[in-house]
Design an enzyme around this catalytic site. Structure first.
Site, PDB file in Angstrom:
ATOM      1  CB  SER A 156      -0.696  -0.003   1.125  1.00 32.46           C
ATOM      2  OG  SER A 156      -1.677   1.457   1.464  1.00 32.46           O
ATOM      3  CE1 TYR A 169      -4.310  -1.904   5.052  1.00 35.35           C
ATOM      4  CE2 TYR A 169      -3.205   0.116   4.518  1.00 35.35           C
ATOM      5  CZ  TYR A 169      -3.754  -0.929   4.122  1.00 35.35           C
ATOM      6  OH  TYR A 169      -3.992  -1.262   2.903  1.00 35.35           O
TER       7      TYR A 169
END
Length: 274
Positions: A156, A169
């Site tokens: 990501s 995350y």
């Protein structure tokens, strides 16, 4: 289609929907057979509905509709035994393994100091340790083929750009970048390439939900998708709020074909200039 992957077999986690389903369909379009894995129950601490058996069955239907073979199994990436069994079943039926896409992941916004231990641990267990378990279960079958192969970890842009309320995350996704680089070094002599893809915000169920909308629009009590997209669009340099799963699939396809035969240990942004 050109069938760039004719005769190849790909193992994909998180294949029931979103990016995982898109990857399965795109690789099948290019001739690959698919071993598809996903969870079939709600993941604790996650504030949106996670994948279910019916969604995995739809991925199977789409792949078979392209004339490709598919072996689908329900497995949680936190469960190494289940992953190992799924890969073994797929290889037994399809005859080989060439490509590993460690794609399964979750996203739940939470303040670094206020989140529960369970919230932190679930994120790390799925988004980081689950990727390692995927590689551990699947890559030995690629090695056994002695034909080389390709591994892609779904990262990501959060691995590169800090955003409040994403410590768990972002830490997991940043870890994947170095995990891929170490694996690339360890597997290079066997012509197994390992890379990450780093998407910007993608239009999937993981993002298109109220919790994510509130992350982007804390100024609103009940933000809508339109409210969310107003802010999301300002993050990208190209005039788009969200990219589509297939945009990531195109990058994955490049990373697993001979078009990138000398590309390994890299992190490929698909980020609209974020």
């Amino acid at each position: 289609m050109t069938e760039k992957l004719a005769g190849k077999v790909a193992f994909i986690t998180g294949a029931a929907r979103g990016q995982g389903r898109s990857h399965a369909v795109r690789l099948a379009q290019e001739g690959a057979d698919i071993i598809a894995v996903d969870i079939s129950r709600q993941v604790e601490t996650v504030g949106y509905p996670t994948a279910d058996a019916a969604q995995l069955a739809e991925t199977v239907r789409l792949v078979e509709g392209l004339g490709r073979r598919v072996v689908a199994r329900e497995a949680d990436v936190r469960d190494l035994d289940a992953l190992t069994a799924a890969v073994e079943d797929g290889v037994a039926e399809l005859g080989r393994l060439d490509i590993v896409l460690a794609n399964a992941g979750v996203f739940t916004p939470a303040s670094a100091l206020d989140m529960s231990v369970e919230t932190w641990q679930t994120m790390i267990d799925i988004n980081l340790t689950g990727v390692w378990k995927t590689v551990k279960a699947a890559v030995p079958h690629v090695r056994a083929g002695k034909r080389g192969g390709a591994v892609v970890l779904t990262g990501s842009m959060a691995a590169m750009h800090p955003t409040a309320n994403t410590a768990h995350y972002s830490a997991a996704k940043a870890g994947l970048v170095m995990l891929a680089q170490v694996l690339a070094k360890e597997l290079a002599s066997e012509s197994i390439r390992v890379n990450t893809v780093l998407p910007t915000t993608v239009a999937t169920d993981m993002i298109l939900n109220e919790a994510s909308y509130r992350l982007f629009r804390p100024d609103l009590e009940h933000p809508t998708r339109a409210d969310f997209e107003e802010v999301a669009a300002t993050m990208n340099q190209l005039p788009v709020a969200l990219v589509e799963p297939v945009d990531i699939s195109h990058a994955v396809l490049y990373a697993v074909t001979d078009a990138s035969r000398y590309v390994t240990g890299t992190a490929l942004p698909v980020n609209a200039g974020v």
